[in-house]
Design a protein around this motif. Sequence first.
Motif, PDB file in Angstrom:
ATOM      1  N   ALA A 163      -6.762   5.582   4.620  1.00 14.44           N
ATOM      2  CA  ALA A 163      -5.742   5.342   5.365  1.00 14.44           C
ATOM      3  C   ALA A 163      -5.823   5.865   6.780  1.00 14.44           C
ATOM      4  O   ALA A 163      -5.165   5.467   8.004  1.00 14.44           O
ATOM      5  CB  ALA A 163      -4.438   5.820   4.776  1.00 14.44           C
ATOM      6  N   ARG A 182       0.746  -1.334   0.011  1.00 16.58           N
ATOM      7  CA  ARG A 182       0.024  -0.070   0.061  1.00 16.58           C
ATOM      8  C   ARG A 182       0.893   1.207   0.129  1.00 16.58           C
ATOM      9  O   ARG A 182       1.875   1.523   0.748  1.00 16.58           O
ATOM     10  CB  ARG A 182      -0.920  -0.021   1.203  1.00 16.58           C
ATOM     11  N   TRP A 210      -3.579   3.851  -1.680  1.00 16.45           N
ATOM     12  CA  TRP A 210      -4.417   3.661  -0.479  1.00 16.45           C
ATOM     13  C   TRP A 210      -4.974   5.311  -0.128  1.00 16.45           C
ATOM     14  O   TRP A 210      -4.171   6.187   0.264  1.00 16.45           O
ATOM     15  CB  TRP A 210      -3.594   3.310   0.763  1.00 16.45           C
TER      16      TRP A 210
END
Length: 276
Positions: free
Chosen positions: A230, A161, A225
């Motif tokens: 996040a 990510r 992300w």
Amino acid sequence: MSERLLHLGHEVVALVRPEAAEVVGAYEGRIGDLLDPRTLTAAVTPDIDAVIDVATPLGDQAADAAAIAALTAPLVGTGRGFVYTSGVWVLGATEDRTADEQSPVDAIEIVRYRPAIERQVLALADEAVRATVIRPGLIYGHGGGIPALLVDLARKFGAPRIVGDLGVRWPMVYIEDLAELYVRVVTNASAGTLWHGVAHPAVAVKDLAAAAGAVAGVTTEPVVWPVTEAADELGAPFAAALALDQSVSGAAARDQLGWRPDGPNPIVEMLDGSYR
């Protein structure tokens, strides 16, 4: 850092909280609490030639400022040294430029008041304190730091990510190289100086994330992300910091202090080093 100072013949005194007083190893330990400024001042006795502050900030500007004032009060008028640890996030996004120590600050939320603490420290040069500031890049090595988080995230979500954008870059420094910079600053740097502890000015996070995926045993390509998503996992201030795109130079320390960072490349360290 402590080991390097000892190797060079210096004596190291560790300032620790009461609960850690029995685990200072080979160093002398003295009790100090950032929330109790009196303990900090008492610990800086006349036999202390320099103080290196690597404590995690409290998150409260008044409390952090009071802690700095307490640590440095015994140093005023003596010419003794004080090194404060800040960080490159105070520079904000650097866009199409590479920031150096003369670049303006644009601190993001997670370090919003850190520039004010930097100014407080550097002003001590006018009070005969050899006060200096180091802004480390993102630290890697010994299997720790934010790169370890990337490995954990890849393992947890089944894909590497990248917070924010595929083009995000991070200034980075190997932990042993940073230790060497602290030694050079505390022993040689002039009062009122600021130094960037950066060995790799702009490491592509997509490459770091791919390496983290390989370490985690995840073979999919890195995915973006969104910061808002996040934030639910990491907290909004930290998520915004991970999405910060920066290019930061550490050339001044090389040119003026003879710093020669020679640690492994961060991608190599992740793939073949301590993150395995």
